[in-house]
Structures are given as C-alpha cells and as structure tokens.
Scaffold this motif. Structure first.
Motif, PDB file in Angstrom:
ATOM      1  N   TYR A  54       0.824  -1.204   0.000  1.00 19.67           N
ATOM      2  CA  TYR A  54       0.000   0.000   0.000  1.00 19.67           C
ATOM      3  C   TYR A  54       0.862   1.261   0.000  1.00 19.67           C
ATOM      4  O   TYR A  54       0.513   2.266  -0.644  1.00 19.67           O
ATOM      5  CB  TYR A  54      -0.926  -0.001   1.220  1.00 19.67           C
ATOM      6  CG  TYR A  54      -1.942  -1.106   1.222  1.00 19.67           C
ATOM      7  CD1 TYR A  54      -2.488  -1.587   0.035  1.00 19.67           C
ATOM      8  CD2 TYR A  54      -2.372  -1.698   2.417  1.00 19.67           C
ATOM      9  CE1 TYR A  54      -3.418  -2.605   0.035  1.00 19.67           C
ATOM     10  CE2 TYR A  54      -3.311  -2.721   2.418  1.00 19.67           C
ATOM     11  CZ  TYR A  54      -3.827  -3.177   1.232  1.00 19.67           C
ATOM     12  OH  TYR A  54      -4.748  -4.187   1.223  1.00 19.67           O
ATOM     13  N   THR A  55       1.982   1.237   0.711  1.00 15.48           N
ATOM     14  CA  THR A  55       2.864   2.404   0.748  1.00 15.48           C
ATOM     15  C   THR A  55       3.472   2.678  -0.618  1.00 15.48           C
ATOM     16  O   THR A  55       3.590   3.839  -1.047  1.00 15.48           O
ATOM     17  CB  THR A  55       3.979   2.197   1.791  1.00 15.48           C
ATOM     18  OG1 THR A  55       3.392   1.904   3.061  1.00 15.48           O
ATOM     19  CG2 THR A  55       4.839   3.448   1.921  1.00 15.48           C
ATOM     20  N   ALA A 120      -6.251   5.044  -6.819  1.00 17.65           N
ATOM     21  CA  ALA A 120      -5.456   4.039  -6.104  1.00 17.65           C
ATOM     22  C   ALA A 120      -4.842   4.580  -4.818  1.00 17.65           C
ATOM     23  O   ALA A 120      -4.820   3.884  -3.794  1.00 17.65           O
ATOM     24  CB  ALA A 120      -4.358   3.501  -7.027  1.00 17.65           C
ATOM     25  N   ARG A 121      -4.342   5.801  -4.845  1.00 15.48           N
ATOM     26  CA  ARG A 121      -3.682   6.349  -3.661  1.00 15.48           C
ATOM     27  C   ARG A 121      -4.642   6.496  -2.475  1.00 15.48           C
ATOM     28  O   ARG A 121      -4.311   6.066  -1.362  1.00 15.48           O
ATOM     29  CB  ARG A 121      -3.033   7.692  -4.006  1.00 15.48           C
ATOM     30  CG  ARG A 121      -2.278   8.361  -2.874  1.00 15.48           C
ATOM     31  CD  ARG A 121      -1.574   9.613  -3.375  1.00 15.48           C
ATOM     32  NE  ARG A 121      -0.963  10.351  -2.291  1.00 15.48           N
ATOM     33  CZ  ARG A 121      -1.552  11.318  -1.607  1.00 15.48           C
ATOM     34  NH1 ARG A 121      -2.804  11.657  -1.911  1.00 15.48           N
ATOM     35  NH2 ARG A 121      -0.927  11.955  -0.635  1.00 15.48           N
ATOM     36  N   PRO A 122      -5.843   7.097  -2.643  1.00 13.91           N
ATOM     37  CA  PRO A 122      -6.776   7.141  -1.506  1.00 13.91           C
ATOM     38  C   PRO A 122      -7.179   5.750  -1.014  1.00 13.91           C
ATOM     39  O   PRO A 122      -7.305   5.537   0.203  1.00 13.91           O
ATOM     40  CB  PRO A 122      -7.977   7.912  -2.066  1.00 13.91           C
ATOM     41  CG  PRO A 122      -7.448   8.685  -3.209  1.00 13.91           C
ATOM     42  CD  PRO A 122      -6.371   7.835  -3.804  1.00 13.91           C
ATOM     43  N   TRP A 123      -7.370   4.813  -1.950  1.00  9.27           N
ATOM     44  CA  TRP A 123      -7.727   3.459  -1.540  1.00  9.27           C
ATOM     45  C   TRP A 123      -6.608   2.818  -0.717  1.00  9.27           C
ATOM     46  O   TRP A 123      -6.868   2.142   0.288  1.00  9.27           O
ATOM     47  CB  TRP A 123      -8.014   2.616  -2.772  1.00  9.27           C
ATOM     48  CG  TRP A 123      -8.208   1.168  -2.481  1.00  9.27           C
ATOM     49  CD1 TRP A 123      -9.348   0.554  -2.030  1.00  9.27           C
ATOM     50  CD2 TRP A 123      -7.223   0.134  -2.607  1.00  9.27           C
ATOM     51  NE1 TRP A 123      -9.126  -0.791  -1.874  1.00  9.27           N
ATOM     52  CE2 TRP A 123      -7.838  -1.083  -2.211  1.00  9.27           C
ATOM     53  CE3 TRP A 123      -5.898   0.116  -3.015  1.00  9.27           C
ATOM     54  CZ2 TRP A 123      -7.154  -2.296  -2.226  1.00  9.27           C
ATOM     55  CZ3 TRP A 123      -5.210  -1.083  -3.020  1.00  9.27           C
ATOM     56  CH2 TRP A 123      -5.835  -2.270  -2.629  1.00  9.27           C
ATOM     57  N   ALA A 124      -5.357   3.019  -1.123  1.00  8.29           N
ATOM     58  CA  ALA A 124      -4.234   2.443  -0.383  1.00  8.29           C
ATOM     59  C   ALA A 124      -4.127   3.048   1.011  1.00  8.29           C
ATOM     60  O   ALA A 124      -3.870   2.332   1.991  1.00  8.29           O
ATOM     61  CB  ALA A 124      -2.936   2.656  -1.163  1.00  8.29           C
ATOM     62  N   TYR A 125      -4.319   4.371   1.126  1.00  4.68           N
ATOM     63  CA  TYR A 125      -4.306   4.992   2.451  1.00  4.68           C
ATOM     64  C   TYR A 125      -5.440   4.443   3.323  1.00  4.68           C
ATOM     65  O   TYR A 125      -5.261   4.215   4.527  1.00  4.68           O
ATOM     66  CB  TYR A 125      -4.434   6.506   2.323  1.00  4.68           C
ATOM     67  CG  TYR A 125      -3.126   7.222   2.141  1.00  4.68           C
ATOM     68  CD1 TYR A 125      -2.125   7.150   3.107  1.00  4.68           C
ATOM     69  CD2 TYR A 125      -2.886   8.001   1.007  1.00  4.68           C
ATOM     70  CE1 TYR A 125      -0.920   7.817   2.947  1.00  4.68           C
ATOM     71  CE2 TYR A 125      -1.673   8.659   0.832  1.00  4.68           C
ATOM     72  CZ  TYR A 125      -0.704   8.565   1.798  1.00  4.68           C
ATOM     73  OH  TYR A 125       0.494   9.221   1.631  1.00  4.68           O
ATOM     74  N   GLN A 127      -6.908   1.471   3.135  1.00  5.80           N
ATOM     75  CA  GLN A 127      -6.600   0.108   3.548  1.00  5.80           C
ATOM     76  C   GLN A 127      -5.532   0.087   4.635  1.00  5.80           C
ATOM     77  O   GLN A 127      -5.584  -0.730   5.567  1.00  5.80           O
ATOM     78  CB  GLN A 127      -6.136  -0.711   2.334  1.00  5.80           C
ATOM     79  CG  GLN A 127      -7.202  -0.910   1.278  1.00  5.80           C
ATOM     80  CD  GLN A 127      -8.420  -1.620   1.825  1.00  5.80           C
ATOM     81  OE1 GLN A 127      -8.321  -2.652   2.487  1.00  5.80           O
ATOM     82  NE2 GLN A 127      -9.599  -1.077   1.536  1.00  5.80           N
ATOM     83  N   THR A 128      -4.560   1.002   4.548  1.00  6.48           N
ATOM     84  CA  THR A 128      -3.535   1.076   5.591  1.00  6.48           C
ATOM     85  C   THR A 128      -4.138   1.485   6.920  1.00  6.48           C
ATOM     86  O   THR A 128      -3.802   0.921   7.975  1.00  6.48           O
ATOM     87  CB  THR A 128      -2.447   2.078   5.177  1.00  6.48           C
ATOM     88  OG1 THR A 128      -1.882   1.684   3.914  1.00  6.48           O
ATOM     89  CG2 THR A 128      -1.335   2.147   6.218  1.00  6.48           C
ATOM     90  N   GLU A 129      -5.053   2.464   6.891  1.00 10.11           N
ATOM     91  CA  GLU A 129      -5.701   2.893   8.129  1.00 10.11           C
ATOM     92  C   GLU A 129      -6.560   1.778   8.719  1.00 10.11           C
ATOM     93  O   GLU A 129      -6.643   1.629   9.945  1.00 10.11           O
ATOM     94  CB  GLU A 129      -6.564   4.132   7.864  1.00 10.11           C
ATOM     95  CG  GLU A 129      -5.768   5.382   7.541  1.00 10.11           C
ATOM     96  CD  GLU A 129      -4.830   5.764   8.673  1.00 10.11           C
ATOM     97  OE1 GLU A 129      -5.240   5.656   9.846  1.00 10.11           O
ATOM     98  OE2 GLU A 129      -3.685   6.147   8.381  1.00 10.11           O
ATOM     99  N   VAL A 130      -7.204   0.984   7.871  1.00 11.82           N
ATOM    100  CA  VAL A 130      -8.014  -0.132   8.364  1.00 11.82           C
ATOM    101  C   VAL A 130      -7.140  -1.144   9.098  1.00 11.82           C
ATOM    102  O   VAL A 130      -7.486  -1.621  10.188  1.00 11.82           O
ATOM    103  CB  VAL A 130      -8.774  -0.804   7.196  1.00 11.82           C
ATOM    104  CG1 VAL A 130      -9.381  -2.124   7.637  1.00 11.82           C
ATOM    105  CG2 VAL A 130      -9.863   0.112   6.670  1.00 11.82           C
ATOM    106  N   LEU A 131      -5.998  -1.474   8.514  1.00 17.30           N
ATOM    107  CA  LEU A 131      -5.103  -2.442   9.153  1.00 17.30           C
ATOM    108  C   LEU A 131      -4.572  -1.912  10.482  1.00 17.30           C
ATOM    109  O   LEU A 131      -4.527  -2.645  11.484  1.00 17.30           O
ATOM    110  CB  LEU A 131      -3.946  -2.777   8.208  1.00 17.30           C
ATOM    111  CG  LEU A 131      -4.296  -3.587   6.957  1.00 17.30           C
ATOM    112  CD1 LEU A 131      -3.062  -3.766   6.088  1.00 17.30           C
ATOM    113  CD2 LEU A 131      -4.885  -4.932   7.324  1.00 17.30           C
ATOM    114  N   PRO A 243     -12.181   8.856   8.651  1.00 16.50           N
ATOM    115  CA  PRO A 243     -11.064   8.670   7.729  1.00 16.50           C
ATOM    116  C   PRO A 243     -10.288   9.972   7.520  1.00 16.50           C
ATOM    117  O   PRO A 243     -10.842  11.061   7.581  1.00 16.50           O
ATOM    118  CB  PRO A 243     -11.757   8.223   6.431  1.00 16.50           C
ATOM    119  CG  PRO A 243     -13.141   8.784   6.532  1.00 16.50           C
ATOM    120  CD  PRO A 243     -13.490   8.750   7.995  1.00 16.50           C
ATOM    121  N   GLU A 244      -8.993   9.827   7.261  1.00 19.56           N
ATOM    122  CA  GLU A 244      -8.172  10.975   6.932  1.00 19.56           C
ATOM    123  C   GLU A 244      -8.539  11.478   5.536  1.00 19.56           C
ATOM    124  O   GLU A 244      -9.101  10.755   4.716  1.00 19.56           O
ATOM    125  CB  GLU A 244      -6.694  10.604   6.995  1.00 19.56           C
ATOM    126  CG  GLU A 244      -6.201  10.276   8.392  1.00 19.56           C
ATOM    127  CD  GLU A 244      -4.704  10.057   8.405  1.00 19.56           C
ATOM    128  OE1 GLU A 244      -4.079  10.223   7.345  1.00 19.56           O
ATOM    129  OE2 GLU A 244      -4.168   9.737   9.478  1.00 19.56           O
TER     130      GLU A 244
END
Length: 364
Positions: A54-55, A120-125, A127-131, A243-244
C-alpha cells in the motif's frame, strides 16, 4: 514516421530503466521504515507485506512523474550531446516537432498518474488505516505473539505468553511487567484471560505471583494469588475512526467544502497536471549546444523538479490556510508554468524572433 518511432522507442527504454531504479530505491527505504514501525507495535508483523504494498502505491504517482521527467531530459540531452538533434533540425524538425512523439509516449503515463492519484492512492491509504485501526483496537493480550515480548498500547506494560497459547483472549504461562507511579511490578501466572466489565477491559490472572518494587527506595513486596484482575484499558470500539483526507475517495472529497478537503484536492489534481508539465519542462530544458559539453541544463531541470514539487505542497497549505482559493491555486501555479514552458520552447524555436522580423517588414 522514423522520427516519431525512434524518439518514442528510446523514451520508453529510458523510462522503464529509470522507473525500475526508482522503485528499487523506494522499496528498500519503505521496507526499512515499515520494519521499524512493526517492531514498535504500529501494526501487526503479519501485515508488513500488505503495508509495504500500500505504501508503494501511495508513492507511485510521484515516481511515475519523476521517471517520465528524467527519461525526457536524459534522452533529449543525449541527442543534443551526440549531434543527433542537429541532424533532425537539418531535416526540418523543430522543438515543437518533438511535442508529438513526446505526448504520444507520455499520455499513458499521465493517465496512470491520474488513476493512481485519484483512485489508487486514496484506496491504499484507506486500507492502511483499516489495518492499523484493527491492530490498535485489539486487546493487549491479542497484541501478543506467543513466544515474543510485546509492549502494550500505552507503553506501561510488557507481556509475554508461551508458544502454546492461542494468542487471542487467553494466554498460558503469562509474564507481565508493569511500570506506573514509581512502582515496578513483575507478575507471573499460569493462565490469563481478557474479560470486559462495564466498558473496561481486564486481564484475569489465575495461580500466580506478584513481585512489586518501589523504584525510589528499592523496597520489594512479594504476594501470591489464586486470582487477580489487572486493568488493561477501555473496551475497543467496533467502528472505525473518521477517515483521513488522504484516504477519502475523490468524489467524496469534491463534495466536501472545507479548506482541508480543497487543499487535498488541489494536491491531487496538481500532481496530474505536474506530470504533463514535466514533459514540457524536459523538452524546454534539455536543449543545448553540441560544441559545448555542459551539464547545466540537467542541473536546471533538477532544480525545477525540486522547486515545483515543493511549490505543489506549498499551494496545498495556502488553500488550507485560506490564503488562496483552490481554482486560482491550480490555474496560477500549474497553468502559469505550462504557459511559461510553451513560451520557452517557442523562444528556442525562434518563433518570437520570426514574428518580430515579420512585424518589422510589415512596417511602411
């Protein structure tokens, strides 16, 4: 046709080589940083590969824009240095003639930058926040990996359970060190279990011993117990936190009217526009003289990239602070640079000089 295909072929080769190098460097740096965060308990060690993926997705738009810029500058600079540009100019090709093959090569990359930035970038952020949220909301006992020492969320407790524990709500052969208010307690128990009572989480220990030491005087107190209950924190919430902005989808961000949302939107749209401007900047700054082996154009190109992307972040802060509206920030910075680069290309082509000559000839 030969001119168009040869330029695009060399640009693609340079772009792919540059992108591979940049991805290798970024992957190494991201892996080191994420492993450090995992050891500090920011997220579960099992999620390291997901967090790293994700990063990389969040860094992909900038990497694509940088690789595109470097490929354009290096290819055109080589053509000037090897006098290949002189041959093309003698055949009638001007600076503006390179815009066609450059844009035909660059438009898929710019489209990929737009997709990765806006989707893709908002989705990756997110998913990272969810984890991270899922790991933070686990109980202290659930944070513990059997057979490893693990600090609690507030850093006041260190837990250890043996490798035969389930690692969820129950642990066997529990070892725990608590430090609070000048007291250090070492607790051992045959079994520990997480329970919830009135919105608070407790660790229920069975058949254990507690050794308590006053840190200022060194006084030691020992006690054995059949059952003991230790407060470990509030019960976790089931829902996610707000969410951020970086994790918000672009349509949701457009619907927001706050300054922070407009600033994030300026950054996203500005990055897509910046990828297009990098193509024009590479064409404008790569021009040189084949008789002089000088690399000043490369230095100017590097300075432009650094200043431009710092200005991209600066415009975001201006919009957040209310100093600028989001539309003037986009048009003023990115649109102004587009016009300036087109003007520089036209000046190198002698368009302004020929217009001046025509105007002087037209005078009576």
């Amino acid at each position: 046709m030969l001119f168009d295909s040869s330029v695009r072929r060399e640009l693609w080769r340079s772009f792919m080589a540059t992108l591979v190098v940049l991805l290798t460097v970024v992957l190494t740096m991201v892996l080191i940083r994420i492993l450090g965060q995992a050891t500090r308990g920011a997220f579960a060690p099992a999620d390291v590969s997901l967090i790293m993926s994700y990063t990389v997705v969040t860094q992909l738009p900038v990497l694509l824009a940088l690789a595109l810029f470097v490929s354009v500058v290096t290819v055109l600079s080589r053509m000037w240095r090897d006098s290949e540009m002189v041959v093309w100019q003698a055949s009638g090709a001007r600076q503006f003639s390179f815009l066609r093959p450059l844009l035909r090569m660059a438009w898929p990359i710019v489209a990929l930058v737009a997709a990765s930035t806006l989707v893709a970038r908002p989705w990756a952020y997110d998913q990272t926040e969810v984890l991270k949220h899922r790991f933070e909301k686990r109980s202290d006992m659930a944070r513990v990996t059997p057979g490893q020492f693990q600090p609690s969320a507030d850093g006041k407790r260190v837990f250890f359970i043996d490798s035969h524990s389930d690692g969820q709500t129950t642990g066997r052969n529990v070892f725990m060190v608590l430090t609070d208010k000048g007291m250090e307690s070492v607790v051992t128990a045959r079994e520990g279990q997480i329970i919830t009572d009135k919105g608070m989480r407790y660790l229920m220990l069975h058949q254990g011993e507690r050794i308590q030491t006053r840190l200022d005087t060194g006084e030691v107190t020992t006690a054995q117990f059949e059952q003991a209950r230790v407060l470990v924190g509030e019960a976790p919430d089931a829902g996610l936190a707000d969410p951020e902005l970086r994790a918000m989808a672009t349509p949701t961000l457009i619907a927001e009217r706050s300054r922070d949302a407009r600033g994030e939107l300026v950054w996203r749209l500005g990055l897509v526009w910046a990828a297009f401007n990098m193509v024009l900047a590479g064409l404008a700054l790569a021009a040189g003289n084949s008789r002089r082996n000088s690399s000043w154009n490369l230095v100017y190109a590097l300075l432009l990239f650094v200043v431009y992307f710092n200005l991209l972040t600066l415009t975001q802060s201006w919009v957040v602070q209310g100093r600028m509206k989001w539309a003037p920030a986009l048009l003023g910075v990115h649109g102004g640079l587009t016009l300036a680069l087109l003007g520089l290309i036209a000046w190198r082509d002698g368009v302004f000089r020929s217009l001046g000559q025509r105007a002087s000839e037209a005078r009576p």
